[in-house]
Design a protein around this motif. Structure first.
Motif, PDB file in Angstrom:
ATOM      1  N   TRP A   1      29.573  27.407 -36.020  1.00  0.00           N
ATOM      2  CA  TRP A   1      28.657  27.941 -35.034  1.00  0.00           C
ATOM      3  C   TRP A   1      27.451  27.021 -34.922  1.00  0.00           C
ATOM      4  N   GLY A   2      26.803  27.068 -33.779  1.00  0.00           N
ATOM      5  CA  GLY A   2      25.562  26.324 -33.618  1.00  0.00           C
ATOM      6  C   GLY A   2      24.967  26.593 -32.246  1.00  0.00           C
ATOM      7  N   PHE A   3      23.670  26.295 -32.111  1.00  0.00           N
ATOM      8  CA  PHE A   3      22.995  26.464 -30.827  1.00  0.00           C
ATOM      9  C   PHE A   3      22.955  25.138 -30.077  1.00  0.00           C
ATOM     10  N   LEU A   4      22.915  25.228 -28.741  1.00  0.00           N
ATOM     11  CA  LEU A   4      22.932  24.022 -27.917  1.00  0.00           C
ATOM     12  C   LEU A   4      21.577  23.333 -27.882  1.00  0.00           C
ATOM     13  N   GLY A   5      20.516  24.093 -27.973  1.00  0.00           N
ATOM     14  CA  GLY A   5      19.189  23.491 -27.856  1.00  0.00           C
ATOM     15  C   GLY A   5      18.120  24.492 -28.237  1.00  0.00           C
ATOM     16  N   LYS A   6      16.891  24.190 -27.854  1.00  0.00           N
ATOM     17  CA  LYS A   6      15.793  25.094 -28.189  1.00  0.00           C
ATOM     18  C   LYS A   6      14.760  25.080 -27.058  1.00  0.00           C
TER      19      LYS A   6
ATOM     20  N   PHE B   1      20.087  19.580 -28.090  1.00  0.00           N
ATOM     21  CA  PHE B   1      20.428  18.845 -29.317  1.00  0.00           C
ATOM     22  C   PHE B   1      21.547  17.853 -29.000  1.00  0.00           C
ATOM     23  N   LYS B   2      21.342  16.609 -29.408  1.00  0.00           N
ATOM     24  CA  LYS B   2      22.369  15.599 -29.102  1.00  0.00           C
ATOM     25  C   LYS B   2      23.058  15.053 -30.347  1.00  0.00           C
ATOM     26  N   HIS B   3      22.568  15.432 -31.529  1.00  0.00           N
ATOM     27  CA  HIS B   3      23.172  14.932 -32.772  1.00  0.00           C
ATOM     28  C   HIS B   3      23.639  16.109 -33.610  1.00  0.00           C
ATOM     29  N   LEU B   4      24.919  16.110 -33.928  1.00  0.00           N
ATOM     30  CA  LEU B   4      25.521  17.189 -34.714  1.00  0.00           C
ATOM     31  C   LEU B   4      25.962  16.625 -36.057  1.00  0.00           C
ATOM     32  N   HIS B   5      25.501  17.259 -37.144  1.00  0.00           N
ATOM     33  CA  HIS B   5      25.865  16.789 -38.487  1.00  0.00           C
ATOM     34  C   HIS B   5      26.824  17.790 -39.124  1.00  0.00           C
ATOM     35  N   PHE B   6      27.995  17.308 -39.529  1.00  0.00           N
ATOM     36  CA  PHE B   6      29.011  18.139 -40.179  1.00  0.00           C
ATOM     37  C   PHE B   6      28.982  17.900 -41.681  1.00  0.00           C
ATOM     38  N   GLU B   7      28.902  18.985 -42.428  1.00  0.00           N
ATOM     39  CA  GLU B   7      28.968  18.916 -43.887  1.00  0.00           C
ATOM     40  C   GLU B   7      30.229  19.665 -44.312  1.00  0.00           C
ATOM     41  N   ILE B   8      31.188  18.924 -44.883  1.00  0.00           N
ATOM     42  CA  ILE B   8      32.508  19.489 -45.173  1.00  0.00           C
ATOM     43  C   ILE B   8      32.753  19.481 -46.681  1.00  0.00           C
TER      44      ILE B   8
ATOM     45  N   THR C   1      22.231  20.890 -36.488  1.00  0.00           N
ATOM     46  CA  THR C   1      21.742  19.949 -35.484  1.00  0.00           C
ATOM     47  C   THR C   1      20.533  19.202 -36.022  1.00  0.00           C
ATOM     48  N   ASP C   2      20.367  17.991 -35.579  1.00  0.00           N
ATOM     49  CA  ASP C   2      19.216  17.174 -35.979  1.00  0.00           C
ATOM     50  C   ASP C   2      18.017  17.574 -35.123  1.00  0.00           C
ATOM     51  N   PRO C   3      16.956  18.159 -35.746  1.00  0.00           N
ATOM     52  CA  PRO C   3      15.814  18.624 -34.947  1.00  0.00           C
ATOM     53  C   PRO C   3      15.023  17.490 -34.298  1.00  0.00           C
ATOM     54  N   ASN C   4      15.263  16.259 -34.735  1.00  0.00           N
ATOM     55  CA  ASN C   4      14.528  15.117 -34.175  1.00  0.00           C
ATOM     56  C   ASN C   4      15.284  14.431 -33.040  1.00  0.00           C
ATOM     57  N   ALA C   5      16.596  14.702 -32.971  1.00  0.00           N
ATOM     58  CA  ALA C   5      17.408  14.086 -31.913  1.00  0.00           C
ATOM     59  C   ALA C   5      17.502  15.054 -30.739  1.00  0.00           C
TER      60      ALA C   5
ATOM     61  N   LYS D   1      15.592  15.922 -13.180  1.00  0.00           N
ATOM     62  CA  LYS D   1      15.805  14.493 -12.938  1.00  0.00           C
ATOM     63  C   LYS D   1      16.972  14.030 -13.793  1.00  0.00           C
ATOM     64  N   GLU D   2      17.557  12.901 -13.405  1.00  0.00           N
ATOM     65  CA  GLU D   2      18.687  12.374 -14.154  1.00  0.00           C
ATOM     66  C   GLU D   2      18.234  11.924 -15.544  1.00  0.00           C
ATOM     67  N   VAL D   3      19.094  12.187 -16.527  1.00  0.00           N
ATOM     68  CA  VAL D   3      18.750  11.883 -17.924  1.00  0.00           C
ATOM     69  C   VAL D   3      19.908  11.154 -18.585  1.00  0.00           C
ATOM     70  N   GLU D   4      19.579  10.092 -19.303  1.00  0.00           N
ATOM     71  CA  GLU D   4      20.580   9.371 -20.105  1.00  0.00           C
ATOM     72  C   GLU D   4      20.681  10.047 -21.472  1.00  0.00           C
ATOM     73  N   VAL D   5      21.903  10.415 -21.870  1.00  0.00           N
ATOM     74  CA  VAL D   5      22.121  11.089 -23.149  1.00  0.00           C
ATOM     75  C   VAL D   5      23.158  10.321 -23.956  1.00  0.00           C
ATOM     76  N   GLU D   6      22.874  10.197 -25.251  1.00  0.00           N
ATOM     77  CA  GLU D   6      23.822   9.573 -26.178  1.00  0.00           C
ATOM     78  C   GLU D   6      24.217  10.643 -27.202  1.00  0.00           C
ATOM     79  N   PHE D   7      25.364  11.270 -26.990  1.00  0.00           N
ATOM     80  CA  PHE D   7      25.826  12.318 -27.910  1.00  0.00           C
ATOM     81  C   PHE D   7      26.385  11.663 -29.176  1.00  0.00           C
ATOM     82  N   MET D   8      25.902  12.158 -30.331  1.00  0.00           N
ATOM     83  CA  MET D   8      26.288  11.557 -31.609  1.00  0.00           C
ATOM     84  C   MET D   8      26.678  12.641 -32.616  1.00  0.00           C
ATOM     85  N   TYR D   9      27.330  12.189 -33.686  1.00  0.00           N
ATOM     86  CA  TYR D   9      27.634  13.100 -34.795  1.00  0.00           C
ATOM     87  C   TYR D   9      27.755  12.294 -36.082  1.00  0.00           C
ATOM     88  N   SER D  10      27.600  12.983 -37.203  1.00  0.00           N
ATOM     89  CA  SER D  10      27.768  12.365 -38.519  1.00  0.00           C
ATOM     90  C   SER D  10      28.536  13.330 -39.409  1.00  0.00           C
TER      91      SER D  10
END
Length: 595
Positions: free
Chosen positions: A137-142, A159-166, A180-184, A192-201
């Motif tokens: 589970w997780g939230f999309l943003g804030k 939120f654009k960075h999702l961290h998985f701990e397995i 989610t990374d609170p800084n990303a 307006k148009e926005v450039e997004v770089e979706f990431m995960y770790s």
């Protein structure tokens, strides 16, 4: 011969259903063993407003990065009914492969897509995924509201960075957490148009938790010591209060009955021609068949079926079938068991209808089959249309609707007919300890509080007070995101509900007969089932005072399906109330001498 063919067809259909939609007695996820680097299945399921559990959408209805070749997971009937629509996710979480920062995709969001994400963030959208059958589970943003009184000044972030701990144990996946990374963050406040770089770790960690216990953590939240202690205390407190009241009522009733038996025995010895009073006076009318006997028999048949269904569901729950996130098991069980118990409805209704000397048992059987299914079908058609208009996952695919129709046509209907034929041929006679006179006595004028509605209000309040506390936990699970696992408490509460319903209905039936009102058949059914009306009243309170649900779709789903559930309770508890009253009335009239 025809009956044998129908039975064979029905059983064949049941086998097909169970093969296609197995109900597993215990399965803690996929029993897969992995080697280093093996791909582990990750499926994106759905997104939706956190406070509206019925309003969910497909994950990729929002403009996320989608895989090049998305694959939909084949789902069982119960999973589809649960609103699950699993599709392969773009994240690659191979077994025991750590990843620092992996880019999923770079995407330029258009103004429309930015507005779409902003709307989702403002409504507290969450996402749900499944990794090796473990939920994520997780939230999309804030939304940033600090120091801003005007909603137009709020800041919306994705939120654009999702961290998985397995966590793993040897070659098995045990647990997964996503944060989610609170800084990303991506600012979505402006159109307006926005450039997004979706990431995960990804980070893998070892644990000693055995594979068999990996689902237990999801039930811990509902059974923490302080929660459990409060839960048990509140239930015991409620049950003791209700049982004391019931015991007090039963004691008074037994004492009054004893006095009646002594009085009537004395009257018989003193003077045979003495005028009778009270419930003995109406002995020639008390077993006079009720009005609308076909509807009455159909209600008894449907109520008996729903009671049987509830008992089977409790048995499955107590043996551990409905453990957390066993997706769709409850819905599959409800559909299959309801179909298989339709013969009970047919037998009960037809047998009782023939005991009441009903002339048309076929019409009675049709009424029995449609008494509960009819309103449920109309409600489903309306709500499914609403879900289609919203493009929500609650809208059932055409194939699933066909499967449900086939279950009804090949299992439910044949078993209903077979049960009806068996009930008609049972040749049972209605057991009445006294003879019924040819002409009914006139019922004396009674005060207003002896009417049906005041009596129903009194009859429904006490059983409702026995289950009131438990209702909150059930509603928070069904219409929220809490997990309900303590079925033992629920079963105890259900037993107490049945006992209290039977006692209060019997007491009111006695007072009705003592007032020389012999039309107790329908009254006992209505009084027994009135708890269902109280439960629906609680729905109004829960919606407006205890939940944050909103919107037309969620509101219609909540009140529509709860109306069907409360109607089912009405039929089931009405049957319990009537059966208890019938047993009581037969007993008291068998205990005295009536000419």
């Amino acid at each position: 011969m025809e009956a044998k063919k129908m039975m064979g067809c029905g059983l064949y259909a049941v086998v097909l259903i169970l093969l296609c939609n197995p109900i597993q007695v215990r399965s803690d996820g996929s029993d897969h063993k992995y080697k280093v680097g093996d791909p582990v299945p990750l499926y994106a399921n759905k997104v939706g407003p956190f406070h509206n559990p019925s309003e969910t959408y497909r994950f990729f209805d929002l403009p996320f990065c989608s895989p090049a070749h998305p694959k939909e997971k084949r789902e069982a009937l119960g999973e589809v009914l649960n609103g699950d629509r699993l599709v392969s996710a773009p994240y690659k979480l191979d077994f025991f492969q750590d990843k620092d920062t992996e880019i999923v995709c770079k995407k330029k969001l258009t103004k429309e897509e930015v507005a779409q994400f902003r709307s989702a963030v403002s409504k507290d959208y969450y996402f749900q995924m499944y990794y090796d059958d473990l939920p994520i589970w997780g939230f999309l943003g804030k939304v940033e509201k600090e120091g801003k009184s005007d909603p137009s000044e709020y800041k919306y972030y994705l939120f654009k960075h999702l961290h998985f701990e397995i966590f793993y144990n040897k070659d098995r996946v045990i647990e997964i957490n996503a944060r989610t990374d609170p800084n990303a963050l991506v600012d979505l406040s402006e159109d307006k148009e926005v450039e997004v770089e979706f990431m995960y770790s990804v980070k893998w960690k070892e644990t000693n938790t055995p594979f068999e216990k990996r689902m237990e953590k999801y039930s811990h939240s509902s059974s923490l010591p302080h929660h459990l202690e409060i839960h048990w205390f509140s239930i015991i407190n409620s049950c003791v209060t209700v049982l004391l009241l019931t015991g007090f009522l039963a004691t008074i009733l037994m004492r009054v009955l004893k006095n009646d038996f002594v009085k009537y025995a004395h009257d018989e010895e003193a003077a045979d021609d003495q005028e009778e009073t009270g419930w003995k006076y109406i002995h020639g009318d008390v077993f006079r068949y009720p009005k609308y006997k076909s509807l009455f028999a159909a209600a008894l048949g449907s109520g008996t079926q729903l009671f049987t269904l509830t008992i089977f569901i409790f048995i499955l729950a107590l043996v551990g079938v409905f453990y957390p996130y066993n997706r769709g098991a409850l819905f599959t069980a409800l559909v299959v068991i309801y179909a298989l118990t339709s013969g009970i409805a047919g037998y009960t209704a037809s047998s009782f209808y023939c005991q009441l000397e009903g002339p048309n048992w076929v019409r009675n059987l049709l009424l029995t089959g449609s008494l509960f299914c009819g309103p449920l079908l109309l409600t489903f058609c309306f709500l499914n249309t609403v879900a289609i208009a919203y493009s929500a996952t609650a809208a059932l695919p055409f194939g699933t609707i066909v499967v449900i129709f086939l279950i009804w046509a090949l299992v439910t209907s044949p078993l209903l007919v077979l049960g009806g034929i068996a009930g008609k041929n049972s040749k049972a006679e209605f057991q009445a300890p006294v003879r019924t006179t040819k002409y009914p006595r006139e019922i004396p004028p009674l005060p207003w509080y002896r009417g049906s509605l005041p009596q129903m209000a009194m009859a429904g309040f006490l059983p409702f007070s026995a289950i009131y506390i438990e209702l909150y936990y059930i509603f928070a699970s069904v219409w929220g995101h809490r997990i309900y696992t303590i079925y033992s408490i629920l079963f105890i509460v259900f037993i107490i509900l049945l006992i209290v319903t039977a006692f209060i209905t019997v007491a009111l039936t006695y007072f009705q007969l003592a007032a020389e009102d012999h039309e107790w058949w329908w009254r006992s059914f209505l009084c027994g089932g009135s708890t269902g009306l109280f439960i629906y009243g609680y729905c109004l309170y829960y919606y407006y005072a205890r939940s944050d649900m909103s919107g037309f779709m969620q509101t219609s789903f909540f009140f529509g399906y709860m109306a069907c559930i409360c109607y089912g309770f009405f039929l089931m508890l009405g049957t319990v109330g009537f059966r208890a009253s019938l047993f009581f009335v037969r007993h008291i009239y068998r205990s005295i001498k009536c000419e």
